[in-house]
Each structure stands twice: as structure tokens, then as C-alpha cells.
Write a protein that holds these residues in place. Structure first.
Motif, PDB file in Angstrom:
ATOM      1  N   ALA A   1       0.819  -1.208   0.000  1.00  0.00           N
ATOM      2  CA  ALA A   1       0.000   0.000   0.000  1.00  0.00           C
ATOM      3  C   ALA A   1       0.854   1.260   0.000  1.00  0.00           C
ATOM      4  O   ALA A   1       0.323   2.362   0.030  1.00  0.00           O
ATOM      5  CB  ALA A   1      -0.920  -0.015   1.214  1.00  0.00           C
ATOM      6  N   GLY A   2       2.162   1.083   0.005  1.00  0.00           N
ATOM      7  CA  GLY A   2       3.015   2.263   0.038  1.00  0.00           C
ATOM      8  C   GLY A   2       3.032   2.935   1.397  1.00  0.00           C
ATOM      9  O   GLY A   2       3.436   4.091   1.515  1.00  0.00           O
ATOM     10  N   ARG A   3       2.565   2.220   2.435  1.00  0.00           N
ATOM     11  CA  ARG A   3       2.605   2.808   3.773  1.00  0.00           C
ATOM     12  C   ARG A   3       3.985   2.685   4.378  1.00  0.00           C
ATOM     13  O   ARG A   3       4.290   3.318   5.381  1.00  0.00           O
ATOM     14  CB  ARG A   3       1.593   2.115   4.691  1.00  0.00           C
ATOM     15  N   SER A   4       4.810   1.839   3.782  1.00  0.00           N
ATOM     16  CA  SER A   4       6.180   1.726   4.276  1.00  0.00           C
ATOM     17  C   SER A   4       7.076   1.444   3.092  1.00  0.00           C
ATOM     18  O   SER A   4       6.607   1.317   1.969  1.00  0.00           O
ATOM     19  CB  SER A   4       6.282   0.605   5.312  1.00  0.00           C
TER      20      SER A   4
ATOM     21  N   ALA B   1       6.488  16.362   0.220  1.00  0.00           N
ATOM     22  CA  ALA B   1       5.155  15.865  -0.105  1.00  0.00           C
ATOM     23  C   ALA B   1       5.056  14.372   0.192  1.00  0.00           C
ATOM     24  O   ALA B   1       4.063  13.894   0.753  1.00  0.00           O
ATOM     25  CB  ALA B   1       4.849  16.128  -1.581  1.00  0.00           C
ATOM     26  N   LEU B   2       6.104  13.640  -0.163  1.00  0.00           N
ATOM     27  CA  LEU B   2       6.088  12.198   0.072  1.00  0.00           C
ATOM     28  C   LEU B   2       5.984  11.902   1.561  1.00  0.00           C
ATOM     29  O   LEU B   2       5.210  11.052   1.987  1.00  0.00           O
ATOM     30  CB  LEU B   2       7.364  11.566  -0.501  1.00  0.00           C
ATOM     31  N   ARG B   3       6.739  12.618   2.333  1.00  0.00           N
ATOM     32  CA  ARG B   3       6.720  12.373   3.777  1.00  0.00           C
ATOM     33  C   ARG B   3       5.364  12.731   4.368  1.00  0.00           C
ATOM     34  O   ARG B   3       4.943  12.151   5.364  1.00  0.00           O
ATOM     35  CB  ARG B   3       7.815  13.166   4.483  1.00  0.00           C
TER      36      ARG B   3
ATOM     37  N   ARG C   1       3.006   9.804   2.775  1.00  0.00           N
ATOM     38  CA  ARG C   1       3.389   8.426   3.102  1.00  0.00           C
ATOM     39  C   ARG C   1       4.493   8.476   4.153  1.00  0.00           C
ATOM     40  O   ARG C   1       5.656   8.226   3.848  1.00  0.00           O
ATOM     41  CB  ARG C   1       3.954   7.722   1.868  1.00  0.00           C
ATOM     42  N   PRO C   2       4.098   8.783   5.375  1.00  0.00           N
ATOM     43  CA  PRO C   2       5.127   9.007   6.409  1.00  0.00           C
ATOM     44  C   PRO C   2       5.965   7.755   6.665  1.00  0.00           C
ATOM     45  O   PRO C   2       7.063   7.848   7.197  1.00  0.00           O
ATOM     46  CB  PRO C   2       4.314   9.385   7.651  1.00  0.00           C
ATOM     47  N   GLY C   3       5.450   6.586   6.277  1.00  0.00           N
ATOM     48  CA  GLY C   3       6.187   5.359   6.573  1.00  0.00           C
ATOM     49  C   GLY C   3       7.332   5.096   5.627  1.00  0.00           C
ATOM     50  O   GLY C   3       8.164   4.227   5.877  1.00  0.00           O
TER      51      GLY C   3
END
Lengths: 335, 335
Positions: free
Chosen positions: B88-91, B113-115, B118-120
Motif C-alpha cells: 500500500a506504500g505505507r512503508s 510531499a512524500l513524507r 506516506r510518512p512510513g
DNA sequence: TCGAGCATGCAGTGGAGCTTAATGCCGTAT
DNA sequence: ATACGGCATTAAGCTCCACTGCATGCTCGA
């Protein structure tokens, strides 16, 4: 659920950095491994390997998954080792219930032998006296229980009894007592004598009173004591006679006393090991059972030796021994 | 190797204390479960269950093995969760290599923006200037590299380039400079003017010298500075003209300067994202890519807005900004 | 004594997973 | 430059494992 087998295949591939090499080491064809990986990637929903001209390289997901595979593989190895130990009797637990009279002569040497030969087995020992240990056996809280029963081998639904040895009451007389001239006695012969009470109040003492009542008298206790060694000392001192269970006599009677069998069938008691009928063979349990049988046999042999030789003369090392101490009682099944 | 699937069946049986109940919860027939257990017992070499009138009870081995089954099951669940996060792109991780000029305008907003979204995802950022990042991309040390190339889309075996934006040199003139009257300029037009050197020595400066040499002159530097903001301030002060890459201008030129395009084809440069050809689609990597594309598009839009409107008049919030600070440069891809 | 619930065994079937063989790709040696 | 070897992959076929369905034996409770 992820397929662990496939994860192990992935681990092999990642370790070998090549599907062909992994297949060699797993004993498969490269095709099989490739199909496994493809299936795993389908399960994972992620590419796990990146195909390079020279073999493959794990993606991040592949690295993560093969790390889990290694971890899980280690767990499985550990579980197999635990099972192997269990199978070989190197480890395990056995819950043993026993009655007070069996503790010194039977349980102590048996557990000592078991611990010497199978140090990994944990023994859960508990004295159930005066309760009946059979419920614990029946519902699985105990694997093995020692019980003392008069008469023929008991029959209880769901429990298998194994005869270990006898624990008949024997007559203990002062050396030179008139009754000592006879090889065996009947209970009625003892009715008129002074008695040394040799057991703590409880089932043991009750049993003595019961058999005496059956023989038509009530023993006249001069002294009462709680342990058999003291009782024997009182007998040796000429204060009276006593009835003492064979197991309570240990392998050698106290100096100054003579031991005679009791012919009364009422006083015949057997020590049985009780196990659950349906309990599958457990190495720890059978090892405990063997140790108990060996200890019982050793006791029996010693008892027979006395019977043949009569009370032995005191020897240099025949110093008085404290009553319930285990040392030397029953010996050990070594050899 | 013990079969983990069967171990899970065992766990279900031990938990349910009955084969039938376990079968119900697993969606199998009792027969299937019974056969699985039998097979597992064969593998283990030990009885694992004790059959009771009402269901089953685990033996010691069964308890041990089902404990391992629970442990392993938890590991598998954990692995699945990790994979789901990755999917899921969460990590995830993405290794990005970039060149200095792209840092402020492109990388900073993209990573921000990515952080945010998708902080993971862990971003492994490294400046490769002045080295070529392509080897790192090719051998997998980097997932993504930003490169600056003059001319058409570069072609390198094993690398796929995606055009993100242009980073052409643009002419920066003091407001009111005679050349500002024209919409676009050629390099030769600038030969006779005083120049502000706008880059640290290195590939960037070399590129300027190269294109000038191609146009037949060597720029006469009045002042040299290492950052574009300072260079623009010098230009605004009338000390000379300068060539500054579009990315170095940020979204708004310095007050007091006018920016004009350079028509010279030699000075056309593209910013490309380079990815390994065979790299499978990785959510973390594609998310990074998307963020970069969005950031590039935002820059492009801002640049176009300038082109259409010319240098904007100072506005209340148009205070001088320190050169490489990220604030506002390129904006963020939100919307 | 019968019926319900449990575990088990056997026969049969479908599919998972293996093998073999063929294909395509790449790098290197001839 | 072409051929060859190593690699991964795919298709086809086959084997065997694991499931279902059904019958049996056992125990307990009505």
C-alpha cells in the motif's frame, strides 16, 4: 496465510542469489523453484525478486519476506529439537502423585535415578495422602499415581494399574521375643501383647485398627510415635511389638529387632502405579514408570534377602539411622 | 521439516479441544483434520493428542508444538502486515540520488510531499554531484537518480529515463536593461556584457563556459558567487548579467531583475529521473517518482506563469528570500 | 436400549506441485 | 559476428497429497 514452504524456497533463492543454485541446493529443478516464487509473489501481491542477467536480486519485499522466512525456519528447527528431546526422553514433564509411605523407600530412589539418567525431565511430585489421587489421574492433572490397595489388583474404569511391590504389614519384635521363634504369625497371635503405635493418625493407622478389629481385638498401645524408625527403637528397647509396613522398614531393620511376616490375608497390600487408560505413551512418563519399577524390584530383592538370612547382625556401618532419611533406603537401580 | 500448515491445524484443535469443532472453524470435515493430525504425529514421532470421550486433550508434545504453531502463526501475520504496508506504500525505502541544482527546487518539495502523504516511507537521499549516479542505479544501490542532460532524452543500456522538467539556462538582466526588450536572446548577444558568475566551480560552471565557448566567446566575469540568489542580487544592483538555470531561479525571480529565455539549442537541458530498466514496480519507488513528477509540474507551471506575465511586481510578501531555502520553491503538489 | 456426538478409516477425486522439454534473453568465447 | 552456455520462464503432463463422503466404533446421556 502465506505459505511457509514457499517462504523457505524464497530464502534459499535469496541466499543463493540465483534460482538455479537454490534449486540445486533444494533438490528441485529450477522450474519448480521459479513456479514457487511466482506463486509466492502472487500471494504477496508484490514482486519479490528482480531478475538480473546473472541470477536474481531480492526487492525490498523479498528481503523482508526472506528475513521472516529465516526467523520462522529457526522456530521450526527449535520446535523439532524440542520434539526430538521429548521423543528421546531427554526432556519432558511427569506429574507423580504418591502416598506418604512410599516416599522414602520408593519415590526418592526412583526420582533420584530418573534425574541422574534423564536430567532434562521435570518431575512434578506431590503427596496426595490422605486424598485419593485417582481423580487427578483420570482428568490428566497427574500422569502417574502410586496407590496402596489391599486385596487383588484394583479395577477402576479408565485407569490401568501396574503392580510394583507389596507393602504388607510385618511384625516387628524385640530380639529374643518368644514369637520370634516362628517363621510367620497371625494377627490373633499378637492380640495379648503390648503394642507400639507406629503411624501418625490417618489412613495408615486406621488400616491397622481395621485389620485388628477384623481379627477380633483392639491393640493395646503402650506408646505411639509418628515414624517407623522410632517405633523400631521402642520395640528394640522391649516396650512392645509393632506392625510396620514393609516399605517403612527400609532395606535393613533396626538393630535389636526381629521381623516376621504376617500370614493374615487381610493385611496383604500391594503398591500399584496408576496411569490413565487412554494416555498415549509419553517417554517422560514411561521413564518414570521404569524407574519406579526398578526401585520396587530393588526393594523386593532386599526384602527377600532379609527373609532368607533373618535379621542381620549389626555391622560396623550399621549405626542408627534417622527415620525418614532417604540414604540407602531401597538403594538405587544402578548397574 | 515440520509442516507449518499442519501445525496450525493442531493449534486449532488444541484451542477448540475437539477435532470436530476445529474442523468447523477451519471449514474442513473432521476427517480431514483427523488425517492432518495423524500425519503430524507421524512427523513428530510422538502422540500429540490424547483422545478423550468428549473431544481431545493435547499431550505435552502437543502443547509444545501448538505453542510453536501460535508463535509461528504470529510471525506469519506480522510478515503479511509488513507486505501489506509495502504494497500500500505505507512503508518502504527508496534511495534517491540527485544533483545539487535539483535539491532545492525539486527534491525538497517532492520529499516533503512524500513524507506528508506516506510518512512510513524512508527516503535515502544522497547528493551525487559531481559523480555520475548511473552506476548506483545500475547495480541497485539507488532506486532513482535525478540527472541533468543536454540534448535529447539520453539512452543508456539498462536505465529508463523519464523527463521531469527542463532546466535551461535563462538570462537574468537588471530591470530596464536594453536586452530586456526582446523576448528571447541568443548567447552571442551576451558576449559583450559584464557577467556575474553564478555557480560554484564544478560541472555547472563548466557547462556555462562550454556553451559560451561554443558561441565563440569567454564570458567576462565581474563578480563570482556561489549561489543563485546572491547572483540575482548582483544583477539587480546593475553589476552585470547572468545565466542561471531555471531551477535556480525558484518560482519567483529576485525583485529588480528581468528573466529572458535563451534560444540557443546548446543550452537546452532536461532533468530526468533515471530508474533501473528491470526494477520491478515498487510502491515506495513509484510514490517517490510521482512526487517528483508533481513537483516538476508545479515548477513548470510557475515558470510558464512567469513567461506569460513577465517579472511580477513586488508584492507585500515578496521580501528577499535567502538563496537555497526551500520555502515556497516549487511549492507542493497538494490539490 | 437407543440416539447424539465424537474420532477414525477407507475409497475416490481434484488440484497442487513436481518434472520434462522448449523458449527467450543475456554475456562471453570462438 | 556468430555460436554457445547459463539463466529464468513457460507449457504440458503426471504424480501424489489432501480433501470429501460415507461407514464404523466408541462413549455418554436420555
Amino acid at each position: 496465510m502465506l505459505d511457509v514452504r514457499r517462504m523457505q524456497v524464497l530464502l534459499a533463492v535469496v541466499s543463493a542469489r540465483s534460482i538455479t543454485a537454490a534449486a540445486r541446493s533444494l533438490g528441485y529443478t529450477p522450474s519448480a523453484v521459479s513456479q514457487q516464487i511466482a506463486a509466492l509473489e502472487r500471494e504477496a501481491g508484490l514482486p519479490l525478486l528482480e531478475r538480473t542477467p546473472r541470477g536474481v536480486r531480492p526487492t525490498e519485499g523479498g528481503r523482508a519476506l526472506s528475513a521472516y522466512a529465516a526467523d520462522i525456519g529457526a522456530r521450526i528447527d527449535e520446535a523439532e529439537a524440542v520434539l526430538a528431546d521429548l521423543r528421546a526422553g531427554r526432556s519432558g514433564r511427569v506429574a507423580l502423585r504418591y502416598f506418604a509411605g512410599a516416599g522414602a523407600a520408593l519415590v526418592a530412589p526412583a526420582v533420584a535415578a530418573l534425574r541422574r539418567e534423564r536430567p532434562g525431565i521435570h518431575v512434578d511430585l506431590r503427596l496426595t495422602d490422605p486424598d485419593d489421587p485417582l481423580p487427578e489421574v483420570l482428568d490428566g492433572r497427574a500422569d502417574l499415581a502410586l496407590v496402596l490397595r489391599a486385596g487383588p489388583t484394583p479395577v477402576v474404569e479408565g485407569v490401568r494399574f501396574t503392580h510394583l511391590c507389596t507393602d504388607n504389614y510385618r511384625v516387628v519384635l524385640p530380639d529374643g521375643h518368644p514369637l520370634a521363634a516362628r517363621d510367620d504369625l497371625e494377627l490373633a497371635d499378637l492380640a495379648a501383647h503390648s503394642w507400639i503405635g507406629s503411624a501418625p493418625p490417618g489412613p495408615c493407622l486406621d488400616a491397622v485398627l481395621t485389620v485388628c478389629a477384623a481379627a477380633g481385638f483392639t491393640p493395646a498401645f503402650t506408646v505411639r510415635t509418628e515414624d517407623y524408625a522410632t517405633a523400631q527403637a521402642f520395640v528394640a528397647a522391649g516396650l512392645g511389638i509393632s506392625l510396620i509396613p514393609g516399605l517403612g522398614l527400609g532395606d535393613r531393620p533396626h538393630p535389636g529387632v526381629t521381623v516376621r511376616d504376617l500370614r493374615d490375608p487381610e493385611a496383604v497390600r500391594g503398591v500399584y502405579a496408576a496411569v490413565r487408560d487412554r494416555a498415549p505413551a509419553q517417554p517422560a512418563s514411561t521413564a518414570m514408570m521404569d524407574a519406579l519399577r526398578t526401585a520396587a524390584a530393588t526393594i523386593g530383592a532386599a526384602a527377600n534377602a532379609h527373609d532368607r538370612a533373618g535379621p542381620p547382625a549389626p555391622t560396623p556401618d550399621d549405626r542408627p539411622r534417622p527415620g525418614r532419611e532417604i540414604t540407602g533406603v531401597g538403594g538405587s537401580p544402578e548397574r
